[in-house]
Design an enzyme around this catalytic site. Structure first.
Site, PDB file in Angstrom:
ATOM      1  N   TYR A  61       5.492  -9.685  -6.163  1.00 14.54           N
ATOM      2  CA  TYR A  61       4.401  -9.330  -5.249  1.00 14.54           C
ATOM      3  C   TYR A  61       3.463 -10.522  -5.102  1.00 14.54           C
ATOM      4  O   TYR A  61       3.179 -11.218  -6.075  1.00 14.54           O
ATOM      5  CB  TYR A  61       3.580  -8.164  -5.784  1.00 14.54           C
ATOM      6  CG  TYR A  61       4.292  -6.840  -5.948  1.00 14.54           C
ATOM      7  CD1 TYR A  61       5.664  -6.704  -5.737  1.00 14.54           C
ATOM      8  CD2 TYR A  61       3.583  -5.708  -6.324  1.00 14.54           C
ATOM      9  CE1 TYR A  61       6.297  -5.482  -5.892  1.00 14.54           C
ATOM     10  CE2 TYR A  61       4.207  -4.480  -6.486  1.00 14.54           C
ATOM     11  CZ  TYR A  61       5.572  -4.376  -6.273  1.00 14.54           C
ATOM     12  OH  TYR A  61       6.198  -3.165  -6.434  1.00 14.54           O
ATOM     13  N   ARG A 110       0.733   7.423  -9.421  1.00 15.24           N
ATOM     14  CA  ARG A 110       1.877   8.202  -8.957  1.00 15.24           C
ATOM     15  C   ARG A 110       3.212   7.556  -9.322  1.00 15.24           C
ATOM     16  O   ARG A 110       3.444   6.377  -9.084  1.00 15.24           O
ATOM     17  CB  ARG A 110       1.806   8.400  -7.434  1.00 15.24           C
ATOM     18  CG  ARG A 110       2.715   9.552  -6.969  1.00 15.24           C
ATOM     19  CD  ARG A 110       2.806   9.617  -5.478  1.00 15.24           C
ATOM     20  NE  ARG A 110       1.547   9.812  -4.801  1.00 15.24           N
ATOM     21  CZ  ARG A 110       0.983  11.008  -4.556  1.00 15.24           C
ATOM     22  NH1 ARG A 110       1.562  12.101  -4.977  1.00 15.24           N
ATOM     23  NH2 ARG A 110      -0.155  11.080  -3.897  1.00 15.24           N
ATOM     24  N   ARG A 152      -0.455   0.132 -13.425  1.00 13.29           N
ATOM     25  CA  ARG A 152       0.996   0.066 -13.628  1.00 13.29           C
ATOM     26  C   ARG A 152       1.300  -1.175 -14.452  1.00 13.29           C
ATOM     27  O   ARG A 152       0.843  -2.268 -14.121  1.00 13.29           O
ATOM     28  CB  ARG A 152       1.754  -0.019 -12.301  1.00 13.29           C
ATOM     29  CG  ARG A 152       1.493   1.119 -11.323  1.00 13.29           C
ATOM     30  CD  ARG A 152       2.412   1.007 -10.111  1.00 13.29           C
ATOM     31  NE  ARG A 152       1.937   1.790  -8.982  1.00 13.29           N
ATOM     32  CZ  ARG A 152       2.163   3.087  -8.814  1.00 13.29           C
ATOM     33  NH1 ARG A 152       2.853   3.748  -9.721  1.00 13.29           N
ATOM     34  NH2 ARG A 152       1.703   3.725  -7.751  1.00 13.29           N
ATOM     35  N   HIS A 181      -8.131   2.383  -9.725  1.00 15.12           N
ATOM     36  CA  HIS A 181      -7.145   1.433  -9.219  1.00 15.12           C
ATOM     37  C   HIS A 181      -7.646  -0.003  -9.367  1.00 15.12           C
ATOM     38  O   HIS A 181      -6.980  -0.946  -8.960  1.00 15.12           O
ATOM     39  CB  HIS A 181      -6.877   1.774  -7.739  1.00 15.12           C
ATOM     40  CG  HIS A 181      -5.696   1.091  -7.142  1.00 15.12           C
ATOM     41  ND1 HIS A 181      -5.810   0.137  -6.158  1.00 15.12           N
ATOM     42  CD2 HIS A 181      -4.370   1.215  -7.373  1.00 15.12           C
ATOM     43  CE1 HIS A 181      -4.609  -0.293  -5.802  1.00 15.12           C
ATOM     44  NE2 HIS A 181      -3.719   0.345  -6.531  1.00 15.12           N
ATOM     45  N   ASN A 219      11.856   3.284  -0.604  1.00 14.88           N
ATOM     46  CA  ASN A 219      10.596   3.567   0.094  1.00 14.88           C
ATOM     47  C   ASN A 219      10.612   4.957   0.714  1.00 14.88           C
ATOM     48  O   ASN A 219       9.648   5.727   0.613  1.00 14.88           O
ATOM     49  CB  ASN A 219      10.364   2.548   1.217  1.00 14.88           C
ATOM     50  CG  ASN A 219       9.984   1.169   0.710  1.00 14.88           C
ATOM     51  OD1 ASN A 219       9.677   0.990  -0.462  1.00 14.88           O
ATOM     52  ND2 ASN A 219      10.018   0.195   1.597  1.00 14.88           N
ATOM     53  N   HIS A 253       0.922  -8.255  -1.058  1.00 13.31           N
ATOM     54  CA  HIS A 253       0.113  -7.261  -1.764  1.00 13.31           C
ATOM     55  C   HIS A 253      -1.348  -7.676  -1.927  1.00 13.31           C
ATOM     56  O   HIS A 253      -2.187  -6.858  -2.316  1.00 13.31           O
ATOM     57  CB  HIS A 253       0.751  -7.009  -3.140  1.00 13.31           C
ATOM     58  CG  HIS A 253       0.277  -5.788  -3.834  1.00 13.31           C
ATOM     59  ND1 HIS A 253      -0.536  -5.827  -4.952  1.00 13.31           N
ATOM     60  CD2 HIS A 253       0.496  -4.474  -3.590  1.00 13.31           C
ATOM     61  CE1 HIS A 253      -0.790  -4.598  -5.366  1.00 13.31           C
ATOM     62  NE2 HIS A 253      -0.177  -3.758  -4.559  1.00 13.31           N
TER      63      HIS A 253
END
Length: 706
Positions: A467, A404, A374, A434, A49, A591
């Protein structure tokens, strides 16, 4: 009413709030309720992180200082320099605690005959084994880099460990660097009797580094590591092909300016790294010294290696169950009758994968459209899309190249999908897409039906096991129409459509939140029962924060479950005393994003891919989608209540911005553990139901035969 809004004391700085979140991850390493190897993994997560935080957030602030930008942030009125100072102080305090726990946990591991040692701490026979290992497996891949007038300071790789070497001979002192090659392992393992020893590669190199510099005396060595600026600009405007521009950007990012220098001082506390600091153009506050190995992400690999031998030191295995709202039915048949709700990882992600795989093979499916942000390294979703295109279906994929640290993977996926015949688009100018949405157009009994999957998390079968995320599959006509318009808007040229049910950022989601909070205030004034619940990763948007503060000051009760950054301080008398902020850090990464407004019983429930962050609501294409099915609304309310009852993994934010564990006299509740228990219980019920149905079929068959 004159609202109290503008005092900087009502807000948390975004960067310092993130560091407090990372401290909560460190705390999990100290929680003995977590198995030992899982505690070590939390230390690794903390380091991972922090690397990203340094490469992006700290790098951005340092760029502002270099450009003489001294404007304070809008919430806490801290200038970039003041933020960097606060980050340095808090991060050093965090790191000190992190390494204290590291040493403590490694000592606890010794009770299981597991030891991390330097070569000179081993027996003579093991030292000989390590030397042979160095000569045969490590030495051939090493390149010593001398530094002098003819050999300038090298461009060292981002996040890689290096060995700094001071050496000398009769002609004087010299300086050199040895970088650990990417191709070799971070640690090696040898056994002696019942004992297992792990030796870090940098320690092995230091022990035998004289073999690289024959004729010189080694005066001093120490490991160090550089973190570089990864917050570089992608030049979208004028790019003839964004794919090519992203590939150029990836090359440039490896050359970013140094932002942080880490030094292992465990063998010599007097090391200051002044030579490196000068060469890298860093300041003293950019240097971090650790009494232990650098880059604790190696603990991921170490824990993975040991879990087979020490299964009691990891979490008990959990198998995600069939979704409660699907059971054993086919996804498409069920969606024709009612909406299906998914809650991962408590429920398996497999039906979502099968939703795509069946669409790829079904001759009645005409088109598939999907957004991808992703995906996993061996993605069954990608395979399904390629199969669908090869089967002649119209396949459109918006693959976000600007995700990213996933840019390189997504470039490769884009090429593969295009080669398979998919129509691939890369997103929109200056906006990241997103959203998590899939549209399948299928012919059912002579008519076209639009099946839409909407979710809070990525189409990633790997992270779906780690998640917590939610999603639905629906054939609601309004949502289906919106999905068609959404994809046509992204792939073609048209004005932004008017949506019937979906709320799409930029802007629309923030507008809806603002209007919904205003409505809750007005309804509360009339009925006195105003209530808002929101669960998200981060809260940073000042406009929304101000709306929430206004609601609190009018008496509306507000519960916020915020895993990470929270730029608002709750519990301030007369300002935010009707707001409670809870953070839950546990086995799974929280999440899912849930937003609920009571509206005097006319409840509004939404799920979304977006947090209440300015970047999500203004700088991204996001979707917030309504939940209409009463059964699903009640399920979500039950889940929300469970999170608010957590008194094991939950921390409550205090009015000063710090956090403390929620401790009360109620029976102990861990929301994640309870959700696992409920899922397994539901799974057992479904299994019994299946067995009873099978038994009934057998009995009926037997009766017919008689």
């Amino acid at each position: 009413m004159a609202y109290k809004l503008n005092n900087p004391e009502y807000y948390n700085n975004r960067e310092l709030s993130w560091l407090r979140f990372n401290y909560r991850v460190i705390e999990e390493a100290a929680d003995s309720n977590n198995p030992l190897l899982e505690q070590l993994k939390f230390l690794a997560i903390t380091s991972s992180n922090l690397d990203e935080f340094i490469m992006v957030r700290v790098a951005g602030l340092k760029d502002q200082v270099k450009m003489n930008y001294h404007e304070p942030d809008t919430k806490t009125q801290l200038t970039p320099k003041e933020q960097l100072k606060g980050i340095g102080e808090l991060n050093r305090a965090n790191s000190e605690v992190q390494y204290d726990y590291y040493h403590q946990l490694m000592q606890e591991l010794e009770a299981y005959n597991i030891y991390l040692r330097r070569p000179n701490q081993l027996s003579e026979s093991m030292q000989a084994e390590i030397e042979t290992l160095f000569d045969e497996q490590i030495y051939p891949s090493l390149t010593p880099l001398g530094i002098d007038a003819y050999r300038p300071f090298p461009k060292l790789m981002n996040k890689k460990i290096n060995i700094f070497v001071n050496l000398s001979n009769e002609l004087g002192d010299r300086t050199a660097i040895v970088q650990l090659p990417t191709v070799i392992k971070r640690f090696y393992e040898i056994k002696e009797g019942k004992d297992t020893y792990f030796i870090l590669t940098e320690d092995i190199i230091e022990e035998h580094v004289e073999k690289l510099f024959k004729g010189f005396r080694i005066d001093r060595t120490f490991p160090f590591r550089i973190t570089r600026n990864a917050d570089l600009t992608i030049h979208e405007e004028g790019a003839a092909d964004l794919l090519i521009e992203i590939e150029r950007f990836l090359k440039e990012r490896t050359k970013g300016a140094a932002v942080r220098l880490e030094i292992d001082i465990s063998k010599n506390s007097m090391i200051n790294g002044s030579f490196l600091r000068t060469e890298l153009d860093l300041h003293e506050e950019d240097v971090y010294k650790f009494d232990g190995p650098l880059d604790l992400t190696f603990l991921f690999e170490l824990s993975s290696r040991l879990k087979t031998d020490l299964p009691n030191l990891v979490y008990k295995p959990f198998t995600p169950q069939e979704p409660k709202f699907l059971g054993s039915e086919n996804v498409y048949n069920k969606a024709m009758k009612e909406d299906i709700f998914f809650h991962h990882p408590f429920e398996t992600f497999t039906p979502v994968v099968e939703f795509m795989q069946e669409a790829a093979e079904d001759p009645d499916v005409l088109a598939i459209k999907q957004t991808l942000y992703r995906v996993s390294s061996d993605s069954p979703i990608i395979d399904a899309l390629k199969t669908a295109a090869e089967n002649g279906k119209q396949v459109t994929v918006l693959l976000e190249l600007k995700a990213r640290f996933d840019e390189e993977n997504n470039v490769q996926w884009a090429k593969e999908l295009e080669d398979a015949g998919c129509h691939v688009i890369y997103g929109m100018h200056y906006l990241k897409t997103h959203s998590k949405i899939t549209l399948v157009v299928k012919r059912v009994k002579g008519r076209l039906v639009r099946f839409v999957h909407l979710g809070t998390g990525n189409y990633n079968d790997s992270t779906a096991e780690q998640y917590t995320d939610m999603g639905i599959i629906t054939t609601d006509p309004q949502i289906g129409s919106d999905a068609i318009n959404f994809f046509n808007y992204l792939s073609g040229y048209s004005l932004k459509p008017e949506y019937n049910a979906l709320h799409v950022a930029p802007f629309e989601i923030r507008d809806l939140f603002g209007e919904s909070i205003d409505d809750e205030i007005e309804i509360h004034k009339k009925y006195g029962n105003g209530y808002i619940f929101a669960k998200m990763n981060s809260l940073t948007d000042k406009k929304i924060i101000n709306k929430l503060l206004q609601a609190s000051q009018e008496g509306v009760k507000i519960d916020l479950i915020i895993r990470g950054i929270c730029c608002m301080k709750p519990g301030i008398e007369g300002v935010s005393d009707n707001i409670r902020v809870i953070s839950i850090v546990g086995r799974f990464l929280e999440h899912s994003r849930i937003y609920y407004f009571n509206h005097n019983g006319e409840e509004k429930m939404y799920l979304s891919s977006a947090d209440m962050m300015t970047r999500n609501m203004i700088k991204r294409v996001e979707i917030l989608f309504p939940i209409y099915d009463r059964r699903i609304i009640e399920e979500l309310k039950s889940i929300n209540r469970l999170y608010l009852m957590d008194n094991i993994k939950a921390r409550s934010q205090k009015p000063d911005g710090s956090y403390e564990y929620v401790r009360n006299s109620h029976p102990p509740v861990s929301a994640q553990e309870e959700l696992m228990r409920r899922s397994e219980s539901c799974g057992r019920e479904q299994q019994v139901q299946k067995e009873n149905e099978l038994l009934l079929k057998v009995r009926n068959r037997f009766k017919r035969k008689k």
